[in-house]
Design an enzyme around this catalytic site. Structure first.
Site: not given
Ligand SMILES: [Zn+2]
Ligand SMILES: *[C@@H]1O[C@H](CO)[C@@H](O)[C@H](O)[C@H]1NC(C)=O
Ligand SMILES: *[C@@H]1O[C@H](CO)[C@@H](O)[C@H](O)[C@H]1NC(C)=O
Ligand SMILES: *[C@@H]1O[C@H](CO)[C@@H](O)[C@H](O)[C@H]1NC(C)=O
Ligand SMILES: *[C@@H]1O[C@H](CO)[C@@H](O)[C@H](O)[C@H]1NC(C)=O
Length: 557
Positions: A182, A68, A348, A390, A472, A119
């Protein structure tokens, strides 16, 4: 000055010099100065490319590894960090395991209403094959953020590769280092107009409309495909209504009194299925994967701890590779194959708090998991993909000398006009925004004497954000692939391509009829020599090129 005072000053000065002079790691090869070193490498890579098999048999298994936020900069930086950490070498010349996969593509990550995705909407793309709106889970573009009603309309609800695999009678599983509810993993099994609707409490905030919708945790336990998933591992005991520690911060405490872990267990018992519910590394190791049908591992209340902060004792939380080992041992018992989704989710989070060291340690842990998986499956019958959802706004800047500590500072630069040292890794935004006015001009911190390699060090950011809100990034991410049909990753694709390649390779979902594959059982297919698929014309061409390269080499040597 007293002698004590002088002594202290001296110690401080020495410390400052030690810190401000960034570590420079040596290059591993003395041959790099020689042109032939590079020619030899070039030739080896061309040969490998020419001999690269195209596997066109059906993929029995598919494993999708998703880091992530693991954008291309993170990938490069992790490669360097790995070399510096493991070998004490400069690092740039090294590689991450997936960088040797035979096929690679770039993926466009924008979603339907944002240039930079989150995400959840990215998950709809690479898991369900459809681009969606920001912050929505498993629904198409007709569903706007928070529009519960639209998310209940059947045509707007997506199915994912995980469900396609179940429909093809394959076993399925997912692992994440975040909550099992999540955004990324939720996109594999849930449909929700808001990724925050992980438990009932968050839905109440949005009034009457949302009450008609079901929270993500309940969907995991009650609905298809969630309730049929054989392996579920991650954090999120709070969202599941089964916390062990109550004092923990309130991320999403259930208010409906449901204990979804208990419900999950009753469901398996009522259906006469064997199961294991585990919450520590010790318990995970004790799972008899040969005789357990369903495994639920919830190793923390909210997210799992960062690798740098994890309790590595048996009472603590497992390394991601330990989860992968148990998952594959369980899933590979399936005669029809399996689909496994593994998310390195805390990469992330580490970037959102702009903690480069934590992020890089997360990537290396994730890499160990990929490495282990490759030893447990046969890539002639298993498609393995490593990708990201991403990017982030961390950049690798300036002109650090070769081998400079990737977490360190650059002390000499003709380009940076204030003459101050700077870190190689900086962020376009983040909570490290730290400029001040000295009465004459705007200045940034003088990093002399600062240990920038510490996990808690926060690099400078161009624009301010709240603590964990670094954003991001919107540029393409890479997809690395090995195994059957991996060669379908071949150029710049929409991110949705990932879902379709997985389905096409494994004959599931939209390609379940699979007329394009040889109709042979997996075992027979893998016995076939993969090279026999390339036409004799290609073979001849490869031969000529090879002879040409050898000739060139002889001329140059
Ligand atoms: Zn994030
Ligand atoms: C390559 O050559 C340069 C210039 O002579 C020298 O400084 C450097 O140490 C050499 N590198 C290696 C790895 O031998
Ligand atoms: C599980 O079964 C496999 C295949 O039959 C066997 O090789 C393996 O040793 C078994 N594992 C355990 C822990 O019994
Ligand atoms: C900002 O910089 C000052 C030094 O100029 C330092 O003391 C402080 O810790 C920094 N704050 C943050 C949030 O990085
Ligand atoms: C940064 O701090 C060091 C140590 O205090 C000092 O020697 C140096 O002059 C400072 N640099 C600038 C540009 O102020």
């Amino acid at each position: 000055m007293t002698s004590l005072g002088m002594m202290i000053t001296l110690v401080v000065l020495v410390a400052a010099i030690v810190y401000s002079k960034a570590t420079v790691f040596p290059r591993p090869s003395a041959d790099e100065n020689n042109s032939n070193y590079w020619l030899k490498m070039g030739t080896e890579e061309i040969e490998a490319a020419l001999l690269k098999p195209k596997l066109t048999n059906t993929a029995k298994n598919v494993i999708l590894f998703m880091g992530d936020g693991m954008g291309i900069t993170v990938n490069t930086v992790s490669r360097i960090y790995k070399g510096q950490k493991k070998n004490g070498y400069s690092g740039e010349e090294g590689h991450l395991v997936w960088e040797k996969f035979p096929n690679i593509a770039l993926l466009k990550t924008y979603d339907l209403d944002m240039q930079v995705s989150d995400s959840a909407s990215a998950g709809a793309a690479y898991l369900c094959g459809v681009k969606a709106n920001y912050y929505t889970v498993g629904v198409n573009g007709h569903v706007k953020f928070n529009d519960c009603e639209a998310s209940l309309i059947e045509e707007n609800r997506l199915t994912s590769i995980l469900q396609w695999a179940q429909e093809a009678k394959k076993d399925t599983g997912f692992i994440t280092t975040t909550q099992v509810t999540h955004a990324s993993v939720a996109a594999a099994y849930a449909k929700s107009a808001n990724r925050k609707w992980q438990c009932d409490k968050k839905m109440k905030k949005f009034g009457q409309g949302a009450a008609a919708c079901k929270d993500i945790a309940r969907q995991l336990v009650e609905d298809v495909p969630g309730k049929h998933i054989k392996v579920v591992m991650g954090g999120g005991r709070q969202e599941m209504g089964s916390p062990k520690r109550d004092e923990i911060e309130d991320n999403c405490k259930r208010t409906d009194g449901r204990n979804l872990v208990r419900d999950w267990i009753s469901q398996k018992e009522e259906n006469g299925k064997s199961y294991a519910y585990v919450t520590t590394t010790r318990e995970l190791h004790s799972v008899d994967t040969n005789n357990t049908e369903y495994i639920l591992g919830l190793f923390d209340e909210i997210h799992l701890p960062y690798e740098t902060d994890r309790d590595t004792s048996l009472d603590g939380c497992p390394h991601i590779k330990e989860m992968v080992e148990v998952a594959i041992n369980r899933l590979k018992r399936s005669d029809n194959g399996f689909f496994l989704f593994v998310e390195g989710g805390m990469i992330d989070n580490a970037l959102h708090i702009t903690s480069p060291k934590r992020a890089l340690e997360e990537v290396l842990a994730f890499e160990e998991a990929v490495e282990l998986a490759l030893t447990m499956v046969n890539t002639e019958e298993t498609l393995v993909i490593v990708t990201a959802d991403h990017s982030h706004v961390m950049t690798m800047n300036g002109y650090p000398p070769r081998g400079n500590d990737i977490l360190g500072i650059v002390t000499e630069s003709e380009d940076i006009s204030d003459g101050l040292p700077f870190t190689t890794l900086t962020f376009a935004n983040g909570h490290g925004f730290n400029y001040s006015f000295n009465g004459k001009e705007v200045v940034r911190p003088n990093l002399t004497g600062v240990d920038t390699t510490d996990k808690d060090y926060v690099p400078l950011a161009g624009m301010p954000t709240h603590y964990d809100y670094e954003t991001h990034g919107g540029e393409d991410v890479a997809a690395f692939a090995v195994g059957p049909w991996a060669h379908l990753f071949h150029r710049v694709h929409e991110q949705t391509h990932v879902a379709y390649v997985m389905a096409y390779a494994s004959c599931t979902g939209p390609y379940k009829d699979c007329h394009h594959h040889a109709e042979r059982p997996f075992n027979e297919q893998v016995k076939k020599n993969p090279k026999s698929d390339s036409s004799s014309a290609t073979g001849l061409f490869s031969g000529i090129i090879f002879i040409f390269i050898v000739a060139v080499q002889i001329l140059f040597v």
